[in-house]
Design an enzyme around this catalytic site. Sequence first.
Site, PDB file in Angstrom:
ATOM      1  N   ASN A 155     -29.167  28.920   2.325  1.00  0.00           N
ATOM      2  CA  ASN A 155     -28.307  29.965   2.878  1.00  0.00           C
ATOM      3  C   ASN A 155     -28.863  30.605   4.149  1.00  0.00           C
ATOM      4  O   ASN A 155     -28.096  31.070   4.989  1.00  0.00           O
ATOM      5  CB  ASN A 155     -27.992  31.027   1.817  1.00  0.00           C
ATOM      6  CG  ASN A 155     -29.226  31.661   1.227  1.00  0.00           C
ATOM      7  OD1 ASN A 155     -30.350  31.213   1.429  1.00  0.00           O
ATOM      8  ND2 ASN A 155     -29.028  32.731   0.459  1.00  0.00           N
ATOM      9  N   GLU A 253     -38.941  34.592  -4.316  1.00  0.00           N
ATOM     10  CA  GLU A 253     -37.753  35.452  -4.275  1.00  0.00           C
ATOM     11  C   GLU A 253     -36.621  34.613  -4.824  1.00  0.00           C
ATOM     12  O   GLU A 253     -36.211  33.627  -4.210  1.00  0.00           O
ATOM     13  CB  GLU A 253     -37.491  35.917  -2.838  1.00  0.00           C
ATOM     14  CG  GLU A 253     -36.390  36.948  -2.735  1.00  0.00           C
ATOM     15  CD  GLU A 253     -35.028  36.300  -2.496  1.00  0.00           C
ATOM     16  OE1 GLU A 253     -34.207  36.343  -3.442  1.00  0.00           O
ATOM     17  OE2 GLU A 253     -34.811  35.768  -1.405  1.00  0.00           O
ATOM     18  N   ARG A 286     -25.583  35.016  -0.788  1.00  0.00           N
ATOM     19  CA  ARG A 286     -26.834  35.713  -0.511  1.00  0.00           C
ATOM     20  C   ARG A 286     -27.353  36.296  -1.823  1.00  0.00           C
ATOM     21  O   ARG A 286     -26.603  36.885  -2.586  1.00  0.00           O
ATOM     22  CB  ARG A 286     -26.621  36.845   0.501  1.00  0.00           C
ATOM     23  CG  ARG A 286     -26.056  36.368   1.832  1.00  0.00           C
ATOM     24  CD  ARG A 286     -25.820  37.530   2.794  1.00  0.00           C
ATOM     25  NE  ARG A 286     -24.927  38.518   2.222  1.00  0.00           N
ATOM     26  CZ  ARG A 286     -25.250  39.780   1.964  1.00  0.00           C
ATOM     27  NH1 ARG A 286     -26.478  40.218   2.219  1.00  0.00           N
ATOM     28  NH2 ARG A 286     -24.365  40.605   1.460  1.00  0.00           N
ATOM     29  N   CYS A 287     -28.638  36.160  -2.067  1.00  0.00           N
ATOM     30  CA  CYS A 287     -29.183  36.699  -3.317  1.00  0.00           C
ATOM     31  C   CYS A 287     -29.155  38.220  -3.327  1.00  0.00           C
ATOM     32  O   CYS A 287     -29.177  38.843  -4.391  1.00  0.00           O
ATOM     33  CB  CYS A 287     -30.598  36.184  -3.558  1.00  0.00           C
ATOM     34  SG  CYS A 287     -31.626  36.153  -2.104  1.00  0.00           S
ATOM     35  N   GLU A 381     -25.112  35.352 -11.510  1.00  0.00           N
ATOM     36  CA  GLU A 381     -25.088  35.284 -10.050  1.00  0.00           C
ATOM     37  C   GLU A 381     -23.909  34.426  -9.599  1.00  0.00           C
ATOM     38  O   GLU A 381     -23.750  33.298 -10.054  1.00  0.00           O
ATOM     39  CB  GLU A 381     -26.401  34.691  -9.536  1.00  0.00           C
ATOM     40  CG  GLU A 381     -26.532  34.735  -8.028  1.00  0.00           C
ATOM     41  CD  GLU A 381     -27.909  34.283  -7.560  1.00  0.00           C
ATOM     42  OE1 GLU A 381     -28.428  34.857  -6.603  1.00  0.00           O
ATOM     43  OE2 GLU A 381     -28.454  33.342  -8.176  1.00  0.00           O
TER      44      GLU A 381
END
Length: 476
Positions: A155, A253, A286-287, A381
Amino acid sequence: MAVNQAPNRGELYIGGSWTPASGELEVDDLAEGGTFARVGAATPADAEAALAAAHGAAMRETTVVQRAEWALAIADGIEARADDLAEVIVREAGKPISSARGEVDAAAERFRRAAEEARSLDGDYVEGTTDSHEGWRAVVRPEPVGTVLCITPYNYPLSTTALQVAPALAAGNAVILKPASKTPVSGALLADIIVEAAPDLPDGALGFVPGRASDIGDVLAGDDRLDAIAMTGSSGAGKHVAEVSGMVQLHMELGGNAPALVFPDADLEAATEAATAGSLKYAGQRCSAVSRVLAHEAVHDELVERVDAAMDGWSQGDLFDPDTALGPLISESQADWVEELIDDAVGKGATLVRGGDRDGRFVEPALLADVPHDARIVHEEQFGPVVAVTSVADETAALELANGGDLGLDAAVFTADYDRAMRVADRLEAGGVRINGAPSHGLGDIPFGGVNDSGIGREGIGYTIEAFVTTKSIVL
Protein backbone atom coordinates in the site's frame (compact mmCIF):
# COMPACT_ATOMS: atom_id res chain seq x y z
CA MET A 1 6.46 3.71 -18.97
CA ALA A 2 8.90 4.78 -16.29
CA VAL A 3 9.89 1.22 -15.46
CA ASN A 4 11.41 0.81 -18.92
CA GLN A 5 14.00 3.39 -17.94
CA ALA A 6 15.36 0.96 -15.34
CA PRO A 7 17.49 -1.59 -17.24
CA ASN A 8 17.73 -3.77 -14.14
CA ARG A 9 14.00 -4.35 -13.84
CA GLY A 10 14.44 -8.09 -14.38
CA GLU A 11 17.45 -8.41 -12.09
CA LEU A 12 18.30 -8.86 -8.44
CA TYR A 13 20.96 -6.92 -6.56
CA ILE A 14 23.21 -9.23 -4.55
CA GLY A 15 26.80 -8.86 -3.35
CA GLY A 16 27.34 -5.49 -4.97
CA SER A 17 26.13 -6.27 -8.49
CA TRP A 18 22.99 -6.72 -10.53
CA THR A 19 22.39 -10.32 -11.48
CA PRO A 20 19.75 -11.86 -13.76
CA ALA A 21 16.85 -13.64 -12.08
CA SER A 22 15.69 -17.06 -13.21
CA GLY A 23 12.04 -16.32 -12.40
CA GLU A 24 9.78 -13.32 -12.69
CA LEU A 25 6.89 -11.51 -11.07
CA GLU A 26 4.18 -10.15 -13.35
CA VAL A 27 2.91 -6.79 -12.13
CA ASP A 28 -0.57 -5.63 -13.12
CA ASP A 29 -1.20 -2.13 -14.47
CA LEU A 30 -3.99 -0.83 -12.22
CA ALA A 31 -4.24 2.43 -14.17
CA GLU A 32 -4.79 1.16 -17.69
CA GLY A 33 -5.16 -2.61 -17.37
CA GLY A 34 -2.96 -5.36 -18.66
CA THR A 35 0.59 -6.03 -17.51
CA PHE A 36 2.69 -3.12 -16.32
CA ALA A 37 6.03 -4.83 -15.78
CA ARG A 38 7.87 -8.06 -15.22
CA VAL A 39 10.31 -8.02 -12.34
CA GLY A 40 12.86 -10.67 -11.47
CA ALA A 41 11.81 -13.17 -8.79
CA ALA A 42 14.40 -14.52 -6.38
CA THR A 43 14.79 -18.22 -5.70
CA PRO A 44 15.77 -19.76 -2.35
CA ALA A 45 19.35 -19.95 -3.65
CA ASP A 46 19.25 -16.21 -4.42
CA ALA A 47 17.97 -15.52 -0.90
CA GLU A 48 20.83 -17.58 0.54
CA ALA A 49 23.32 -15.62 -1.56
CA ALA A 50 21.91 -12.29 -0.36
CA LEU A 51 22.15 -13.43 3.26
CA ALA A 52 25.74 -14.54 2.84
CA ALA A 53 26.70 -11.29 1.14
CA ALA A 54 25.01 -9.16 3.80
CA HIS A 55 26.66 -11.14 6.60
CA GLY A 56 30.06 -10.43 5.10
CA ALA A 57 29.47 -6.75 4.30
CA ALA A 58 31.95 -4.35 5.86
CA MET A 59 29.34 -1.92 7.16
CA ARG A 60 30.98 -1.66 10.60
CA GLU A 61 33.94 0.02 8.94
CA THR A 62 31.76 2.87 7.65
CA THR A 63 31.38 6.14 9.54
CA VAL A 64 28.36 8.15 10.61
CA VAL A 65 29.44 10.97 8.30
CA GLN A 66 29.68 8.59 5.35
CA ARG A 67 26.28 7.04 6.03
CA ALA A 68 24.63 10.44 6.45
CA GLU A 69 26.06 11.52 3.10
CA TRP A 70 24.63 8.39 1.49
CA ALA A 71 21.19 9.11 2.92
CA LEU A 72 21.22 12.68 1.61
CA ALA A 73 22.41 11.56 -1.82
CA ILE A 74 19.66 8.95 -1.95
CA ALA A 75 17.10 11.62 -1.08
CA ASP A 76 18.42 13.73 -3.97
CA GLY A 77 18.18 10.70 -6.25
CA ILE A 78 14.56 10.10 -5.28
CA GLU A 79 13.68 13.70 -6.03
CA ALA A 80 15.50 13.57 -9.38
CA ARG A 81 13.35 10.61 -10.43
CA ALA A 82 10.15 11.78 -8.76
CA ASP A 83 8.04 11.63 -11.92
CA ASP A 84 9.16 8.09 -12.71
CA LEU A 85 8.51 6.93 -9.15
CA ALA A 86 5.08 8.55 -9.00
CA GLU A 87 4.04 6.88 -12.25
CA VAL A 88 5.19 3.51 -10.97
CA ILE A 89 3.19 3.91 -7.75
CA VAL A 90 0.07 4.85 -9.72
CA ARG A 91 0.37 1.85 -12.00
CA GLU A 92 1.44 -0.92 -9.64
CA ALA A 93 -0.41 0.20 -6.48
CA GLY A 94 -3.46 1.86 -8.06
CA LYS A 95 -2.91 5.06 -6.12
CA PRO A 96 -4.17 8.42 -7.49
CA ILE A 97 -1.36 10.58 -8.84
CA SER A 98 -1.73 13.27 -6.17
CA SER A 99 -1.22 10.66 -3.42
CA ALA A 100 1.62 9.02 -5.35
CA ARG A 101 3.50 12.31 -5.58
CA GLY A 102 3.05 12.83 -1.85
CA GLU A 103 4.50 9.38 -1.21
CA VAL A 104 7.59 10.19 -3.27
CA ASP A 105 8.11 13.42 -1.31
CA ALA A 106 7.72 11.54 1.97
CA ALA A 107 10.30 8.93 0.93
CA ALA A 108 12.91 11.57 0.12
CA GLU A 109 12.26 13.39 3.38
CA ARG A 110 12.62 10.17 5.36
CA PHE A 111 16.12 9.64 3.99
CA ARG A 112 17.00 13.23 4.89
CA ARG A 113 15.71 12.74 8.43
CA ALA A 114 17.65 9.51 8.73
CA ALA A 115 20.83 11.47 8.01
CA GLU A 116 19.97 13.91 10.81
CA GLU A 117 19.12 11.16 13.28
CA ALA A 118 22.29 9.21 12.48
CA ARG A 119 24.40 12.25 13.26
CA SER A 120 22.70 12.64 16.64
CA LEU A 121 23.22 9.01 17.61
CA ASP A 122 25.74 9.06 20.45
CA GLY A 123 26.91 6.99 23.37
CA ASP A 124 27.54 7.57 27.06
CA TYR A 125 30.27 7.73 29.68
CA VAL A 126 29.58 6.00 32.99
CA GLU A 127 31.55 5.88 36.25
CA GLY A 128 31.20 3.10 38.78
CA THR A 129 29.10 4.09 41.81
CA THR A 130 29.43 1.07 44.11
CA ASP A 131 32.33 0.16 46.43
CA SER A 132 33.30 -2.84 44.33
CA HIS A 133 33.39 -0.73 41.18
CA GLU A 134 34.94 2.44 42.55
CA GLY A 135 37.22 4.01 39.96
CA TRP A 136 35.76 2.01 37.10
CA ARG A 137 34.89 3.89 33.94
CA ALA A 138 32.91 2.71 30.95
CA VAL A 139 32.36 3.97 27.45
CA VAL A 140 28.90 2.91 26.28
CA ARG A 141 28.55 3.22 22.54
CA PRO A 142 25.90 2.29 19.94
CA GLU A 143 26.73 -0.33 17.34
CA PRO A 144 24.71 -1.64 14.39
CA VAL A 145 22.93 -4.93 15.00
CA GLY A 146 24.27 -6.40 11.75
CA THR A 147 21.86 -7.47 9.01
CA VAL A 148 18.28 -6.19 8.73
CA LEU A 149 15.61 -7.82 6.59
CA CYS A 150 13.05 -5.27 5.36
CA ILE A 151 9.68 -6.75 4.38
CA THR A 152 7.59 -3.98 2.86
CA PRO A 153 3.86 -3.67 2.01
CA TYR A 154 1.99 -3.00 -1.22
CA ASN A 155 0.00 0.00 0.00
CA TYR A 156 2.96 2.37 0.48
CA PRO A 157 5.60 0.65 -1.65
CA LEU A 158 8.06 3.55 -1.57
CA SER A 159 7.51 5.63 1.57
CA THR A 160 7.18 2.69 3.95
CA THR A 161 10.23 1.09 2.32
CA ALA A 162 12.11 4.33 3.02
CA LEU A 163 10.89 4.24 6.62
CA GLN A 164 12.63 0.88 7.03
CA VAL A 165 15.65 1.07 4.74
CA ALA A 166 16.80 4.62 5.56
CA PRO A 167 17.16 4.07 9.34
CA ALA A 168 18.70 0.62 8.86
CA LEU A 169 21.44 1.92 6.54
CA ALA A 170 21.97 5.11 8.55
CA ALA A 171 22.52 3.03 11.69
CA GLY A 172 25.27 1.09 9.90
CA ASN A 173 23.51 -2.16 9.02
CA ALA A 174 23.44 -4.27 5.90
CA VAL A 175 19.93 -4.36 4.41
CA ILE A 176 18.07 -7.05 2.50
CA LEU A 177 14.96 -5.60 0.86
CA LYS A 178 12.11 -7.97 0.10
CA PRO A 179 9.26 -5.85 -1.40
CA ALA A 180 5.62 -6.91 -1.66
CA SER A 181 5.22 -9.19 -4.67
CA LYS A 182 2.31 -7.09 -5.97
CA THR A 183 4.36 -3.86 -5.99
CA PRO A 184 8.06 -4.66 -6.53
CA VAL A 185 8.83 -2.03 -9.16
CA SER A 186 9.04 0.84 -6.66
CA GLY A 187 11.61 -1.17 -4.71
CA ALA A 188 13.58 -1.91 -7.90
CA LEU A 189 13.81 1.79 -8.72
CA LEU A 190 14.77 2.64 -5.13
CA ALA A 191 17.51 -0.01 -5.19
CA ASP A 192 18.76 1.48 -8.45
CA ILE A 193 18.81 4.94 -6.88
CA ILE A 194 20.70 3.70 -3.81
CA VAL A 195 23.33 1.98 -5.94
CA GLU A 196 23.88 5.14 -8.02
CA ALA A 197 23.83 7.51 -5.03
CA ALA A 198 26.18 5.46 -2.84
CA PRO A 199 28.81 3.94 -5.16
CA ASP A 200 31.12 3.24 -2.21
CA LEU A 201 28.49 1.22 -0.36
CA PRO A 202 30.26 -2.00 0.73
CA ASP A 203 29.49 -5.07 -1.35
CA GLY A 204 26.61 -6.95 0.24
CA ALA A 205 25.36 -3.96 2.21
CA LEU A 206 22.27 -3.79 -0.01
CA GLY A 207 20.40 -6.84 -1.20
CA PHE A 208 17.31 -6.50 -3.40
CA VAL A 209 15.44 -9.79 -3.61
CA PRO A 210 11.86 -9.47 -4.84
CA GLY A 211 9.98 -12.72 -4.89
CA ARG A 212 7.02 -14.68 -3.64
CA ALA A 213 6.81 -15.09 0.10
CA SER A 214 5.98 -18.76 -0.40
CA ASP A 215 9.33 -19.22 -2.19
CA ILE A 216 11.80 -17.13 -0.21
CA GLY A 217 10.01 -15.77 2.87
CA ASP A 218 10.98 -18.51 5.33
CA VAL A 219 14.48 -18.81 3.85
CA LEU A 220 15.12 -15.16 4.64
CA ALA A 221 13.28 -14.78 7.93
CA GLY A 222 14.49 -18.07 9.42
CA ASP A 223 18.21 -17.63 8.79
CA ASP A 224 20.63 -17.36 11.73
CA ARG A 225 22.70 -14.72 9.92
CA LEU A 226 19.82 -12.28 10.27
CA ASP A 227 19.89 -9.88 13.22
CA ALA A 228 16.66 -7.87 12.83
CA ILE A 229 13.46 -7.88 10.81
CA ALA A 230 11.47 -4.79 9.92
CA MET A 231 8.05 -5.68 8.60
CA THR A 232 4.85 -3.92 7.63
CA GLY A 233 2.01 -6.25 6.74
CA SER A 234 -0.93 -8.25 7.99
CA SER A 235 -1.12 -9.66 11.50
CA GLY A 236 -1.28 -13.19 10.13
CA ALA A 237 1.89 -12.75 8.09
CA GLY A 238 3.60 -11.07 11.03
CA LYS A 239 2.82 -13.97 13.35
CA HIS A 240 4.24 -16.40 10.82
CA VAL A 241 7.47 -14.43 10.46
CA ALA A 242 7.79 -14.24 14.25
CA GLU A 243 7.40 -18.00 14.51
CA VAL A 244 10.18 -18.80 12.03
CA SER A 245 12.61 -15.99 12.85
CA GLY A 246 14.07 -17.14 16.16
CA MET A 247 16.32 -14.86 18.23
CA VAL A 248 16.25 -11.66 16.20
CA GLN A 249 15.08 -8.12 16.86
CA LEU A 250 11.50 -7.82 15.56
CA HIS A 251 10.20 -4.43 14.44
CA MET A 252 6.67 -4.97 13.12
CA GLU A 253 3.77 -2.72 12.20
CA LEU A 254 0.85 -5.03 11.46
CA GLY A 255 -2.93 -4.94 11.02
CA GLY A 256 -5.29 -2.29 12.31
CA ASN A 257 -9.00 -1.74 12.89
CA ALA A 258 -9.04 1.84 14.14
CA PRO A 259 -12.22 2.98 15.90
CA ALA A 260 -13.33 6.62 15.91
CA LEU A 261 -15.35 7.34 19.05
CA VAL A 262 -17.75 10.27 18.56
CA PHE A 263 -19.43 11.72 21.66
CA PRO A 264 -22.49 14.05 21.86
CA ASP A 265 -20.37 17.19 22.44
CA ALA A 266 -18.10 16.50 19.48
CA ASP A 267 -17.50 18.95 16.65
CA LEU A 268 -19.44 16.99 14.04
CA GLU A 269 -17.82 18.83 11.15
CA ALA A 270 -14.40 17.63 12.29
CA ALA A 271 -15.73 14.14 13.01
CA THR A 272 -17.31 13.98 9.55
CA GLU A 273 -14.12 15.00 7.79
CA ALA A 274 -12.07 12.48 9.76
CA ALA A 275 -14.55 9.66 9.33
CA THR A 276 -14.81 10.24 5.58
CA ALA A 277 -11.17 10.88 4.69
CA GLY A 278 -9.91 8.47 7.32
CA SER A 279 -12.01 5.68 5.86
CA LEU A 280 -11.66 6.40 2.13
CA LYS A 281 -8.09 7.62 1.55
CA TYR A 282 -6.33 5.17 -0.79
CA ALA A 283 -9.64 3.26 -0.91
CA GLY A 284 -9.23 2.39 2.76
CA GLN A 285 -6.13 0.27 2.13
CA ARG A 286 -4.24 1.64 5.10
CA CYS A 287 -3.62 -0.03 8.45
CA SER A 288 -4.24 3.32 10.15
CA ALA A 289 -7.53 3.91 8.31
CA VAL A 290 -10.66 4.68 10.31
CA SER A 291 -12.27 1.25 10.07
CA ARG A 292 -15.34 1.81 12.27
CA VAL A 293 -17.10 4.89 13.63
CA LEU A 294 -18.59 4.36 17.08
CA ALA A 295 -21.08 7.23 17.33
CA HIS A 296 -23.11 8.04 20.41
CA GLU A 297 -26.77 7.31 19.74
CA ALA A 298 -27.58 11.02 20.21
CA VAL A 299 -25.47 12.01 17.17
CA HIS A 300 -25.47 8.83 15.07
CA ASP A 301 -28.13 9.90 12.56
CA GLU A 302 -26.79 13.42 12.05
CA LEU A 303 -23.26 12.13 11.60
CA VAL A 304 -24.44 9.64 8.97
CA GLU A 305 -26.21 12.44 7.07
CA ARG A 306 -23.09 14.58 7.14
CA VAL A 307 -20.82 11.76 5.98
CA ASP A 308 -23.28 10.93 3.18
CA ALA A 309 -23.00 14.48 1.88
CA ALA A 310 -19.22 14.57 2.30
CA MET A 311 -18.78 11.40 0.25
CA ASP A 312 -20.02 13.24 -2.86
CA GLY A 313 -16.50 14.66 -3.18
CA TRP A 314 -14.82 11.25 -3.33
CA SER A 315 -14.78 10.26 -6.99
CA GLN A 316 -13.30 7.30 -8.81
CA GLY A 317 -11.73 7.93 -12.19
CA ASP A 318 -8.51 8.33 -14.17
CA LEU A 319 -5.66 7.75 -11.73
CA PHE A 320 -3.50 10.29 -13.55
CA ASP A 321 -6.12 13.04 -13.07
CA PRO A 322 -5.12 15.14 -10.02
CA ASP A 323 -8.81 15.48 -9.11
CA THR A 324 -9.35 11.73 -8.80
CA ALA A 325 -9.66 10.75 -5.15
CA LEU A 326 -10.16 7.00 -5.34
CA GLY A 327 -8.71 4.13 -7.30
CA PRO A 328 -9.19 0.37 -7.41
CA LEU A 329 -8.31 -2.13 -4.73
CA ILE A 330 -5.03 -3.96 -5.15
CA SER A 331 -6.67 -7.19 -6.37
CA GLU A 332 -9.99 -8.81 -7.11
CA SER A 333 -9.56 -11.02 -4.05
CA GLN A 334 -9.32 -7.90 -1.87
CA ALA A 335 -12.50 -6.58 -3.49
CA ASP A 336 -14.14 -9.93 -2.77
CA TRP A 337 -13.20 -9.53 0.90
CA VAL A 338 -14.65 -6.03 1.18
CA GLU A 339 -17.84 -7.10 -0.59
CA GLU A 340 -18.13 -10.02 1.84
CA LEU A 341 -17.87 -7.69 4.86
CA ILE A 342 -20.51 -5.32 3.45
CA ASP A 343 -22.89 -8.20 2.75
CA ASP A 344 -22.35 -9.58 6.25
CA ALA A 345 -23.17 -6.22 7.86
CA VAL A 346 -26.30 -5.70 5.75
CA GLY A 347 -27.41 -9.25 6.40
CA LYS A 348 -27.19 -8.62 10.12
CA GLY A 349 -29.29 -5.45 9.97
CA ALA A 350 -27.03 -2.57 8.88
CA THR A 351 -28.43 0.03 6.48
CA LEU A 352 -26.52 0.50 3.23
CA VAL A 353 -26.96 4.25 2.82
CA ARG A 354 -24.96 4.48 -0.40
CA GLY A 355 -22.42 2.69 -2.58
CA GLY A 356 -21.14 -0.83 -2.32
CA ASP A 357 -21.49 -1.76 -6.01
CA ARG A 358 -18.66 -3.86 -7.41
CA ASP A 359 -16.87 -3.78 -10.77
CA GLY A 360 -13.75 -5.93 -10.79
CA ARG A 361 -11.21 -4.35 -8.47
CA PHE A 362 -13.40 -1.28 -7.96
CA VAL A 363 -15.76 -1.12 -4.98
CA GLU A 364 -17.98 1.95 -4.95
CA PRO A 365 -17.39 3.92 -1.72
CA ALA A 366 -19.94 2.61 0.74
CA LEU A 367 -21.64 4.10 3.81
CA LEU A 368 -23.15 1.75 6.35
CA ALA A 369 -25.36 3.00 9.20
CA ASP A 370 -26.64 1.30 12.35
CA VAL A 371 -24.07 -1.45 11.94
CA PRO A 372 -24.75 -4.20 14.50
CA HIS A 373 -22.03 -4.74 17.06
CA ASP A 374 -21.60 -8.35 15.98
CA ALA A 375 -20.98 -7.50 12.31
CA ARG A 376 -17.61 -8.71 11.11
CA ILE A 377 -16.68 -5.28 9.75
CA VAL A 378 -16.69 -3.98 13.35
CA HIS A 379 -14.07 -6.51 14.42
CA GLU A 380 -11.99 -7.38 11.33
CA GLU A 381 -9.59 -5.31 9.25
CA GLN A 382 -11.40 -4.33 6.06
CA PHE A 383 -8.86 -2.51 3.81
CA GLY A 384 -11.66 -1.12 1.66
CA PRO A 385 -13.57 2.14 0.93
CA VAL A 386 -16.27 1.71 3.55
CA VAL A 387 -17.47 4.10 6.27
CA ALA A 388 -19.09 1.83 8.86
CA VAL A 389 -21.06 3.74 11.52
CA THR A 390 -22.45 1.97 14.56
CA SER A 391 -24.37 3.35 17.54
CA VAL A 392 -23.22 3.20 21.17
CA ALA A 393 -25.17 4.18 24.28
CA ASP A 394 -22.39 5.69 26.40
CA GLU A 395 -18.69 5.93 27.06
CA THR A 396 -18.49 2.53 28.70
CA ALA A 397 -20.17 0.82 25.76
CA ALA A 398 -17.93 2.65 23.29
CA LEU A 399 -14.77 1.56 25.10
CA GLU A 400 -15.96 -2.01 25.41
CA LEU A 401 -16.64 -2.23 21.68
CA ALA A 402 -13.43 -0.41 20.73
CA ASN A 403 -11.30 -2.73 22.85
CA GLY A 404 -13.19 -5.89 21.97
CA GLY A 405 -10.88 -7.24 19.27
CA ASP A 406 -7.30 -8.43 18.85
CA LEU A 407 -6.04 -5.39 16.93
CA GLY A 408 -4.80 -2.24 18.62
CA LEU A 409 -2.93 0.00 16.21
CA ASP A 410 -4.79 3.32 16.17
CA ALA A 411 -7.90 5.04 17.49
CA ALA A 412 -9.52 8.48 17.48
CA VAL A 413 -11.70 10.34 20.00
CA PHE A 414 -14.04 13.25 19.21
CA THR A 415 -15.20 15.34 22.14
CA ALA A 416 -15.02 18.91 23.45
CA ASP A 417 -14.39 17.66 26.99
CA TYR A 418 -10.66 17.56 27.78
CA ASP A 419 -11.09 15.25 30.76
CA ARG A 420 -13.13 12.80 28.70
CA ALA A 421 -10.65 12.94 25.84
CA MET A 422 -7.74 12.03 28.09
CA ARG A 423 -9.73 9.47 30.09
CA VAL A 424 -10.88 7.64 26.97
CA ALA A 425 -7.43 7.88 25.35
CA ASP A 426 -5.89 6.31 28.44
CA ARG A 427 -8.34 3.42 28.36
CA LEU A 428 -8.17 2.68 24.65
CA GLU A 429 -6.00 -0.34 23.87
CA ALA A 430 -4.10 1.14 20.96
CA GLY A 431 -0.59 2.24 20.14
CA GLY A 432 -1.77 5.72 19.15
CA VAL A 433 -4.84 7.87 19.81
CA ARG A 434 -5.70 11.05 17.90
CA ILE A 435 -7.92 13.61 19.61
CA ASN A 436 -10.45 15.30 17.28
CA GLY A 437 -8.82 14.08 14.09
CA ALA A 438 -8.14 10.97 12.04
CA PRO A 439 -5.07 8.89 12.97
CA SER A 440 -1.89 10.40 11.56
CA HIS A 441 1.81 9.96 12.29
CA GLY A 442 3.70 12.33 10.03
CA LEU A 443 6.96 11.44 8.34
CA GLY A 444 8.41 9.50 11.23
CA ASP A 445 8.77 12.05 14.01
CA ILE A 446 5.85 10.52 15.97
CA PRO A 447 6.23 6.85 16.96
CA PHE A 448 3.86 4.51 15.15
CA GLY A 449 2.99 0.97 16.19
CA GLY A 450 0.41 -1.15 17.92
CA VAL A 451 -0.41 -3.50 20.76
CA ASN A 452 -1.84 -7.01 20.79
CA ASP A 453 -1.83 -8.40 17.23
CA SER A 454 -0.99 -5.04 15.69
CA GLY A 455 2.74 -5.24 16.04
CA ILE A 456 5.98 -5.13 18.00
CA GLY A 457 7.96 -1.94 18.57
CA ARG A 458 7.45 1.53 17.15
CA GLU A 459 8.24 2.88 13.70
CA GLY A 460 9.67 6.36 13.20
CA ILE A 461 13.04 7.47 11.87
CA GLY A 462 14.76 7.97 15.23
CA TYR A 463 12.80 5.18 16.91
CA THR A 464 13.67 2.74 14.14
CA ILE A 465 17.36 3.65 14.28
CA GLU A 466 17.30 2.88 18.02
CA ALA A 467 15.74 -0.51 17.23
CA PHE A 468 18.54 -1.27 14.76
CA VAL A 469 21.47 -0.58 17.09
CA THR A 470 22.71 -2.30 20.19
CA THR A 471 24.92 -0.92 22.95
CA LYS A 472 28.38 -2.09 23.88
CA SER A 473 29.94 -1.21 27.24
CA ILE A 474 33.74 -0.96 27.20
CA VAL A 475 34.86 -0.96 30.84
CA LEU A 476 38.18 0.61 31.80
